[in-house]
Design a protein around this motif. Structure first.
Motif, short mmCIF file in Angstrom:
data_model
loop_
_atom_site.label_atom_id
_atom_site.label_comp_id
_atom_site.label_asym_id
_atom_site.label_seq_id
_atom_site.Cartn_x
_atom_site.Cartn_y
_atom_site.Cartn_z
N PHE A 1 -4.90 -3.05 1.95
CA PHE A 1 -4.63 -2.47 3.27
C PHE A 1 -5.66 -1.40 3.61
O PHE A 1 -6.14 -1.33 4.75
CB PHE A 1 -3.23 -1.87 3.33
CG PHE A 1 -2.93 -1.20 4.64
CD1 PHE A 1 -2.61 -1.94 5.75
CD2 PHE A 1 -3.00 0.19 4.77
CE1 PHE A 1 -2.36 -1.34 6.98
CE2 PHE A 1 -2.75 0.80 5.98
CZ PHE A 1 -2.43 0.02 7.09
N GLU A 2 -6.02 -0.56 2.64
CA GLU A 2 -7.01 0.49 2.89
C GLU A 2 -8.36 -0.11 3.28
O GLU A 2 -9.06 0.42 4.14
CB GLU A 2 -7.17 1.36 1.64
CG GLU A 2 -6.01 2.31 1.40
CD GLU A 2 -6.16 3.08 0.10
OE1 GLU A 2 -6.02 4.31 0.12
OE2 GLU A 2 -6.40 2.45 -0.95
N ILE A 3 -8.70 -1.22 2.64
CA ILE A 3 -9.97 -1.89 2.97
C ILE A 3 -9.96 -2.37 4.41
O ILE A 3 -10.92 -2.16 5.16
CB ILE A 3 -10.22 -3.07 2.01
CG1 ILE A 3 -10.44 -2.55 0.57
CG2 ILE A 3 -11.41 -3.91 2.45
CD1 ILE A 3 -10.48 -3.63 -0.48
N TYR A 4 -8.85 -3.00 4.82
CA TYR A 4 -8.75 -3.47 6.20
C TYR A 4 -8.66 -2.29 7.17
O TYR A 4 -9.23 -2.32 8.26
CB TYR A 4 -7.53 -4.38 6.38
CG TYR A 4 -7.73 -5.76 5.81
CD1 TYR A 4 -8.77 -6.57 6.25
CD2 TYR A 4 -6.87 -6.27 4.84
CE1 TYR A 4 -8.96 -7.84 5.73
CE2 TYR A 4 -7.05 -7.55 4.31
CZ TYR A 4 -8.10 -8.33 4.77
OH TYR A 4 -8.29 -9.58 4.26
N LYS B 1 -11.86 -0.79 8.07
CA LYS B 1 -12.57 -1.59 9.07
C LYS B 1 -12.08 -1.31 10.48
O LYS B 1 -12.87 -1.06 11.40
CB LYS B 1 -12.37 -3.09 8.78
CG LYS B 1 -13.32 -3.71 7.79
CD LYS B 1 -13.09 -5.23 7.79
CE LYS B 1 -14.03 -5.94 6.85
NZ LYS B 1 -13.87 -7.41 6.93
N TYR B 2 -10.77 -1.36 10.66
CA TYR B 2 -10.22 -1.42 12.01
C TYR B 2 -9.46 -0.17 12.46
O TYR B 2 -9.14 -0.05 13.64
CB TYR B 2 -9.29 -2.63 12.13
CG TYR B 2 -9.99 -3.94 11.88
CD1 TYR B 2 -10.88 -4.47 12.80
CD2 TYR B 2 -9.78 -4.65 10.70
CE1 TYR B 2 -11.53 -5.66 12.58
CE2 TYR B 2 -10.43 -5.85 10.45
CZ TYR B 2 -11.31 -6.36 11.40
OH TYR B 2 -11.95 -7.55 11.17
N SER B 3 -9.14 0.73 11.54
CA SER B 3 -8.38 1.94 11.89
C SER B 3 -7.15 1.59 12.73
O SER B 3 -7.02 1.97 13.89
CB SER B 3 -9.27 2.93 12.67
OG SER B 3 -10.40 3.28 11.91
N PHE B 4 -6.24 0.83 12.13
CA PHE B 4 -5.06 0.36 12.85
C PHE B 4 -4.30 1.52 13.46
O PHE B 4 -3.98 2.49 12.80
CB PHE B 4 -4.11 -0.38 11.90
CG PHE B 4 -4.73 -1.60 11.28
CD1 PHE B 4 -5.16 -2.66 12.07
CD2 PHE B 4 -4.89 -1.70 9.91
CE1 PHE B 4 -5.74 -3.77 11.52
CE2 PHE B 4 -5.47 -2.82 9.34
CZ PHE B 4 -5.89 -3.86 10.15
N GLY B 5 -3.99 1.39 14.73
CA GLY B 5 -3.21 2.42 15.40
C GLY B 5 -1.73 2.11 15.41
O GLY B 5 -0.90 3.00 15.50
N HIS C 1 0.83 -1.21 0.00
CA HIS C 1 0.00 0.00 0.00
C HIS C 1 0.86 1.25 0.00
O HIS C 1 0.61 2.20 -0.77
CB HIS C 1 -0.91 0.00 1.23
CG HIS C 1 -1.49 1.35 1.55
ND1 HIS C 1 -2.46 1.94 0.79
CD2 HIS C 1 -1.20 2.22 2.56
CE1 HIS C 1 -2.76 3.12 1.30
NE2 HIS C 1 -2.01 3.32 2.38
N ILE C 2 1.88 1.27 0.85
CA ILE C 2 2.75 2.45 0.94
C ILE C 2 3.44 2.71 -0.40
O ILE C 2 3.55 3.85 -0.86
CB ILE C 2 3.77 2.27 2.07
CG1 ILE C 2 3.05 2.30 3.44
CG2 ILE C 2 4.84 3.34 2.03
CD1 ILE C 2 3.94 2.02 4.62
#
Length: 613
Positions: free
Chosen positions: A310-313, A316-320, A294-295
């Motif tokens: 990655f954007e799709i996931y 969903k989860y807003s990875f911190g 993604h990067i």
């Protein structure tokens, strides 16, 4: 309460004298339909209401249904060796029943089957029973014939019938809708009640080691939040994940309960991976690779490109964060392959940041070497040297401390290790940490690139020596290179933040972490400006705020961004000339003034350096 209206209607329905229609309770697999009806059956039992529950899963002929009737009515008397199986089907079926689907007086299709011509004594005293048919879509009998069979009980025998099914599967059959209109008078779509189901699932656990009290009751909201974010809506996935987690808890986590933050960390990734895996998304175990892809894709200027995996996931989860206690490969073994390698997992947990403060540091004994006897001193030196030569250290500051002690002792001729050999092993250990990305961002993005400006670790001052100064310079070089790699990579995150209209996602604790690091040096001005003019005015203004205040201090560190600013200045000037009467032009005009001032500051700094040289 969710689905309360269904419960209330069923209470009303079963009191009707002769409703002449069936009730359909529909929902996707795993939505909790069967769980709901099981709870309703308990209510019927409490009210002494008789019912016959029949799961049609795998049923291939009507005899099997009727045998299930007998089992339900006479559970104590029924015996497969003595019952005359299929009495109703084989001896009492008369004629052939044709279904008139469109009310034209003619039989339609091949929807024919045998119908029971019941006598009162043959009904097995079922007249007051509610008939509940579950798993309609999983029955092997032709669905049109099956519904016609059930219709006989409703229309000719005045039974009250509750049907449970995933209607999406039934609708794939021709003429289903037509026969449904003749048989089913009320349809309810079951809504997943994850909160109610969660409590019920907890009651199924063995709870041998008090997992409910220790973890699952307290973490209920966090787990359900992940379940909702996963968009699974399959309560079976929730149930199976809880069962799997109990096994993982009993075999691994039980000895780590005092580390509450560790438990929460492990629990987050366990359930996230589990919910995704149970939807068939096994690629989730390659999330780190997906993020890297993604990067790299951010440099693509195509505005119409599809979202990356990655954007799709992330939506969903807003990875911190991506700081993993257990590797993605470990999670794949645990969840996908049900392979819990206890020793390896336990070692990873004990070497995590949650235990690091409690670890015994042998270097602390060596630090106070003057109190040691000869034998103990030699043993500790050998132990530490063995660890560092085998790259066993995982904390950067600790490696620095160990290096400072060993090199100081070598300079005092208190250890016999050859200086070149010792330095080689230390550098090898340092290379290992850098190569495996075990250096924290706080160090890479520290206020100073010269790491030897930090004097303390665990309240102990690094020991000094000429050899240690050389090691610090070596660390400095590695850090500069690592910083450059990070800035190149993170520069794409700035473009991504503009695209997502989320500039503040770049901030850490309210601050822009690259305030004195030349990150804009690595940004493609063309791509950035294209994304900027296509974003909203709020994003434009927030991005400009970062640059406006950027060059007021530490300007000597940012000189390499001068080329970026000059290119950006040209782009802004061209844009202002080509656009009029837009609010965005106003923002760009204001920014241009600050931009010119900042470029001037950088030019003055360059001229100052040239004079000095």
């Amino acid at each position: 309460m969710q689905n309360k209206h269904i419960n209330e209607f069923l209470d009303y329905y079963i009191k009707l004298e002769n409703p002449q229609y069936a009730v359909l309770l529909k929902g996707k697999w795993g939505s909790g339909k069967t769980h709901f009806i099981n709870e309703y059956k308990k209510q019927l039992d409490t009210n002494n209401q008789k019912y016959i529950y029949v799961s049609l899963y795998g049923v291939t002929k009507y005899d099997e249904i009727e045998i299930k009737f007998l089992e339900a009515i006479y559970p104590r008397l029924y015996n497969k060796k003595t019952i005359f199986a299929g009495k109703i089907a084989k001896q009492l079926l008369k004629g052939t029943f044709k279904i008139d689907l469109d009310n034209d007086g003619n039989d339609d299709g091949n929807a024919s089957f045998q119908i029971p011509n019941f006598k009162q004594e043959d009904l097995l005293n079922t007249k007051d029973y509610i008939l509940i048919f579950d798993d309609l879509e999983r029955c092997s009998i032709n669905i049109i014939n099956l519904l016609g069979y059930i219709n006989f009980f409703v229309e000719h025998q005045s039974y009250k019938v509750i049907l449970i099914a995933n209607e999406e599967e039934l609708e794939k059959t021709d003429k289903y809708t037509q026969i449904k209109e003749k048989l089913i008078g009320k349809t309810f779509e079951f809504k997943t009640n994850s909160i109610f189901a969660y409590d019920s699932f907890l009651s199924e656990l063995k709870n041998t080691n008090k997992i409910k009290e220790n973890i699952l009751e307290n973490e209920k909201l966090n787990i359900l939040e992940l379940f909702n974010k996963s968009k699974s809506n399959n309560l079976r996935a929730l149930r199976q994940s809880l069962l799997d987690f109990e096994r993982f808890y009993d075999e691994v986590l039980i000895i780590h309960l005092k580390k509450e933050e560790l438990i929460k960390d492990v629990l987050y990734w366990f359930f996230l991976f589990s919910f995704e895996m149970r939807q068939g998304n096994n690629e989730i175990f390659k999330l780190d690779e997906i993020r890297g892809e993604h990067i790299l894709s951010l440099s693509n200027s195509n505005d119409n490109k599809e979202k990356t995996k990655f954007e799709i996931y992330n939506d969903k989860y807003s990875f911190g964060h991506f700081e993993q206690i257990l590797s993605f490969k470990n999670w794949e073994k645990i969840l996908l392959n049900s392979n819990i390698e206890k020793e390896e997992i336990d070692s990873a947990l004990k070497n995590s940041k949650y235990y690091i403060s409690e670890k015994f540091y042998d270097w602390k004994l060596l630090y106070s070497y003057f109190n040691l006897n000869d034998e103990t001193f030699e043993k500790i030196v050998n132990d530490i040297y063995f660890k560092i030569s085998n790259t066993e250290y995982t904390v950067f500051e600790e490696v620095k401390m160990v290096a400072s002690i060993l090199l100081n002792l070598k300079e005092k001729n208190l250890i016999e290790k050859d200086i070149f050999c010792l330095e080689y092993e230390i550098k090898k250990q340092i290379d290992f940490l850098f190569y495996n990305d075990m250096i924290s961002d706080e160090i890479i993005l520290g206020k100073n690139l010269h790491l030897y400006d930090s004097f303390l670790y665990k309240s102990y001052e690094y020991m000094k020596s000429e050899s240690f100064n050389e090691i610090l310079e070596y660390i400095d070089e590695k850090t500069v290179n690592k910083l450059e790699e990070k800035l190149k990579k993170d520069s794409l995150l700035i473009i991504d933040a503009i695209v997502r209209s989320d500039i503040y996602s770049l901030y850490i604790d309210g601050n822009f972490p690259y305030y004195n690091k030349p990150i804009f040096k690595y940004i493609d001005t063309e791509i950035l400006f294209e994304k900027l003019i296509n974003s909203d005015n709020k994003t434009i203004r927030e991005f400009f705020n970062i640059l406006n205040d950027r060059y007021k201090s530490d300007i000597d560190r940012l000189i390499s961004e001068k080329d970026f600013l000059e290119k950006l200045q040209l782009k802004v000037e061209e844009y202002i000339k080509s656009k009029t009467g837009k609010l965005s032009v106003y923002h760009f005009s204001n920014f241009l003034n600050n931009l010119e001032k900042n470029i001037k500051r950088l030019n003055n700094q360059v001229n100052l350096y040239e004079k000095i040289l």
